[in-house]
Design a protein around this motif. Structure first.
Motif, PDB file in Angstrom:
ATOM      1  N   THR A  84      30.575  29.147  34.183  1.00  0.00           N
ATOM      2  CA  THR A  84      31.228  30.256  34.881  1.00  0.00           C
ATOM      3  C   THR A  84      32.722  29.998  35.040  1.00  0.00           C
ATOM      4  O   THR A  84      33.131  28.894  35.397  1.00  0.00           O
ATOM      5  N   ILE A  85      33.528  31.019  34.748  1.00  0.00           N
ATOM      6  CA  ILE A  85      34.978  30.928  34.894  1.00  0.00           C
ATOM      7  C   ILE A  85      35.378  31.745  36.120  1.00  0.00           C
ATOM      8  O   ILE A  85      35.314  32.973  36.101  1.00  0.00           O
ATOM      9  N   PRO A  86      35.790  31.086  37.207  1.00  0.00           N
ATOM     10  CA  PRO A  86      36.182  31.817  38.416  1.00  0.00           C
ATOM     11  C   PRO A  86      37.530  32.503  38.240  1.00  0.00           C
ATOM     12  O   PRO A  86      38.480  31.907  37.736  1.00  0.00           O
ATOM     13  N   ALA A  87      37.591  33.766  38.645  1.00  0.00           N
ATOM     14  CA  ALA A  87      38.822  34.543  38.459  1.00  0.00           C
ATOM     15  C   ALA A  87      39.043  35.496  39.625  1.00  0.00           C
ATOM     16  O   ALA A  87      38.121  35.791  40.392  1.00  0.00           O
ATOM     17  N   VAL A  88      40.271  35.966  39.746  1.00  0.00           N
ATOM     18  CA  VAL A  88      40.612  37.002  40.722  1.00  0.00           C
ATOM     19  C   VAL A  88      41.416  38.078  40.009  1.00  0.00           C
ATOM     20  O   VAL A  88      41.987  37.834  38.943  1.00  0.00           O
ATOM     21  N   LEU A  89      41.453  39.257  40.609  1.00  0.00           N
ATOM     22  CA  LEU A  89      42.188  40.372  40.017  1.00  0.00           C
ATOM     23  C   LEU A  89      43.206  40.891  41.020  1.00  0.00           C
ATOM     24  O   LEU A  89      42.882  41.080  42.195  1.00  0.00           O
ATOM     25  N   ILE A  90      44.431  41.090  40.553  1.00  0.00           N
ATOM     26  CA  ILE A  90      45.474  41.650  41.395  1.00  0.00           C
ATOM     27  C   ILE A  90      45.854  43.017  40.842  1.00  0.00           C
ATOM     28  O   ILE A  90      46.349  43.123  39.717  1.00  0.00           O
ATOM     29  N   GLY A  91      45.593  44.049  41.634  1.00  0.00           N
ATOM     30  CA  GLY A  91      45.868  45.415  41.202  1.00  0.00           C
ATOM     31  C   GLY A  91      44.590  46.228  41.136  1.00  0.00           C
ATOM     32  O   GLY A  91      43.848  46.120  40.174  1.00  0.00           O
ATOM     33  N   ALA A  92      44.331  47.030  42.177  1.00  0.00           N
ATOM     34  CA  ALA A  92      43.089  47.795  42.253  1.00  0.00           C
ATOM     35  C   ALA A  92      43.294  49.250  41.845  1.00  0.00           C
ATOM     36  O   ALA A  92      42.669  50.157  42.401  1.00  0.00           O
ATOM     37  N   GLY A  93      44.162  49.467  40.878  1.00  0.00           N
ATOM     38  CA  GLY A  93      44.389  50.814  40.364  1.00  0.00           C
ATOM     39  C   GLY A  93      43.338  51.187  39.326  1.00  0.00           C
ATOM     40  O   GLY A  93      42.270  50.582  39.254  1.00  0.00           O
ATOM     41  N   SER A  94      43.658  52.151  38.483  1.00  0.00           N
ATOM     42  CA  SER A  94      42.696  52.649  37.496  1.00  0.00           C
ATOM     43  C   SER A  94      42.267  51.565  36.522  1.00  0.00           C
ATOM     44  O   SER A  94      41.071  51.386  36.247  1.00  0.00           O
ATOM     45  N   LEU A  95      43.238  50.816  35.983  1.00  0.00           N
ATOM     46  CA  LEU A  95      42.914  49.783  35.006  1.00  0.00           C
ATOM     47  C   LEU A  95      42.138  48.643  35.649  1.00  0.00           C
ATOM     48  O   LEU A  95      41.133  48.166  35.103  1.00  0.00           O
ATOM     49  N   GLY A  96      42.597  48.184  36.804  1.00  0.00           N
ATOM     50  CA  GLY A  96      41.901  47.107  37.490  1.00  0.00           C
ATOM     51  C   GLY A  96      40.471  47.487  37.826  1.00  0.00           C
ATOM     52  O   GLY A  96      39.543  46.689  37.651  1.00  0.00           O
ATOM     53  N   THR A  97      40.270  48.709  38.282  1.00  0.00           N
ATOM     54  CA  THR A  97      38.928  49.192  38.612  1.00  0.00           C
ATOM     55  C   THR A  97      38.051  49.243  37.374  1.00  0.00           C
ATOM     56  O   THR A  97      36.868  48.879  37.414  1.00  0.00           O
ATOM     57  N   ALA A  98      38.632  49.670  36.257  1.00  0.00           N
ATOM     58  CA  ALA A  98      37.871  49.726  35.004  1.00  0.00           C
ATOM     59  C   ALA A  98      37.423  48.331  34.571  1.00  0.00           C
ATOM     60  O   ALA A  98      36.291  48.147  34.109  1.00  0.00           O
ATOM     61  N   LEU A  99      38.291  47.348  34.725  1.00  0.00           N
ATOM     62  CA  LEU A  99      37.922  45.975  34.369  1.00  0.00           C
ATOM     63  C   LEU A  99      36.798  45.461  35.258  1.00  0.00           C
ATOM     64  O   LEU A  99      35.883  44.773  34.788  1.00  0.00           O
ATOM     65  N   LEU A 100      36.849  45.794  36.534  1.00  0.00           N
ATOM     66  CA  LEU A 100      35.790  45.368  37.443  1.00  0.00           C
ATOM     67  C   LEU A 100      34.441  45.963  37.047  1.00  0.00           C
ATOM     68  O   LEU A 100      33.400  45.352  37.264  1.00  0.00           O
ATOM     69  N   SER A 113      35.847  37.186  41.510  1.00  0.00           N
ATOM     70  CA  SER A 113      35.285  37.083  42.854  1.00  0.00           C
ATOM     71  C   SER A 113      36.062  37.889  43.894  1.00  0.00           C
ATOM     72  O   SER A 113      35.484  38.362  44.869  1.00  0.00           O
ATOM     73  N   HIS A 114      37.383  38.029  43.710  1.00  0.00           N
ATOM     74  CA  HIS A 114      38.205  38.719  44.699  1.00  0.00           C
ATOM     75  C   HIS A 114      39.166  39.696  44.024  1.00  0.00           C
ATOM     76  O   HIS A 114      39.590  39.474  42.884  1.00  0.00           O
ATOM     77  N   VAL A 115      39.493  40.749  44.765  1.00  0.00           N
ATOM     78  CA  VAL A 115      40.442  41.756  44.291  1.00  0.00           C
ATOM     79  C   VAL A 115      41.531  41.919  45.345  1.00  0.00           C
ATOM     80  O   VAL A 115      41.232  42.008  46.552  1.00  0.00           O
TER      81      VAL A 115
END
Length: 214
Positions: A84-100, A113-115
């Motif tokens: 497992t590769i632990p990661a976080v996402l910065i940016g909860a816009g359209s693109l970030g939401t699509a990746l999630l 794990s976190h946004v």
């Protein structure tokens, strides 16, 4: 493994597609796959498939091909997806939401794990089972559960500032979806994704085909 093999970028970009096909075959109960089958699925030359697969270190059997389960393991190991590769996402816009919402990340061991976001209207909202937190909370979150990779999906104007903060917090790997070239220290690795790059390739092919068919 030799450095030139590790940096075989076209082959690396094809590996997830091989893996997608193999996982589907595994689910169907198939035990072996030939280079020819993979070449037909990928719509590429047989020699390219054989060279790609050879990078993983696996050996096929004459007239049989590769064991599906074994090839899946070798490809995952080659890509570093065995754990497992632990990661976080910065940016909860359209693109970030699509990746999630991209379910295949689970198959690759990529766990966001976190946004985080700086927009008060987004902070506190739930996105695919994750609560959007303020970027100001990153230091606290990283202290308890440090990620290996940070995914940047913010505006171009905010990307460098976010990158600076991530580097300050000890992040060494950044997946950058903002359309800017980030300036980071030598020890930090940035993978930049230019979404318009794919559109540019398609547009050029369209232009060439239209010119031929006139």
């Amino acid at each position: 493994m030799r450095q030139d093999k590790i940096l075989n970028i076209p082959a690396i970009r094809r590996m997830p597609t091989y893996l997608h096909k193999l996982l589907k075959m595994q689910a169907e109960g198939k035990v072996s796959v030939s280079s020819t089958e993979l070449a037909e699925y990928m719509n590429i030359e047989l020699i390219v498939v054989r060279k790609d697969i050879s990078l993983t270190g696996i050996s096929g059997q004459r007239r049989i091909g590769y064991d599906v389960n074994e090839l899946i393991t070798y490809i995952k190991n080659y890509l570093g997806w065995q754990d497992t590769i632990p990661a976080v996402l910065i940016g909860a816009g359209s693109l970030g939401t699509a990746l999630l919402g991209y379910n295949d990340f689970e198959l690759y061991g990529f766990n966001i794990s976190h946004v985080f976001d700086s927009d008060p209207e987004k902070i506190g909202k739930e996105l695919y089972g994750r609560t959007v937190r303020s970027v100001e909370d990153m230091k606290i979150c990283f202290a308890a559960n440090p990620p290996e990779i940070a995914v940047i999906c913010v505006s171009n104007s905010a990307a460098q500032q976010i990158a600076d903060k991530l580097v300050e917090l000890g992040i060494r790997y950044i997946w950058n979806f903002a359309n800017v070239s980030l300036k980071v220290p030598p020890h930090v690795v940035v993978q930049r994704e230019v979404i318009a790059g794919g559109l540019a390739m398609l547009a050029v092919k369209r232009k060439q085909n239209n010119a031929v068919n006139r």
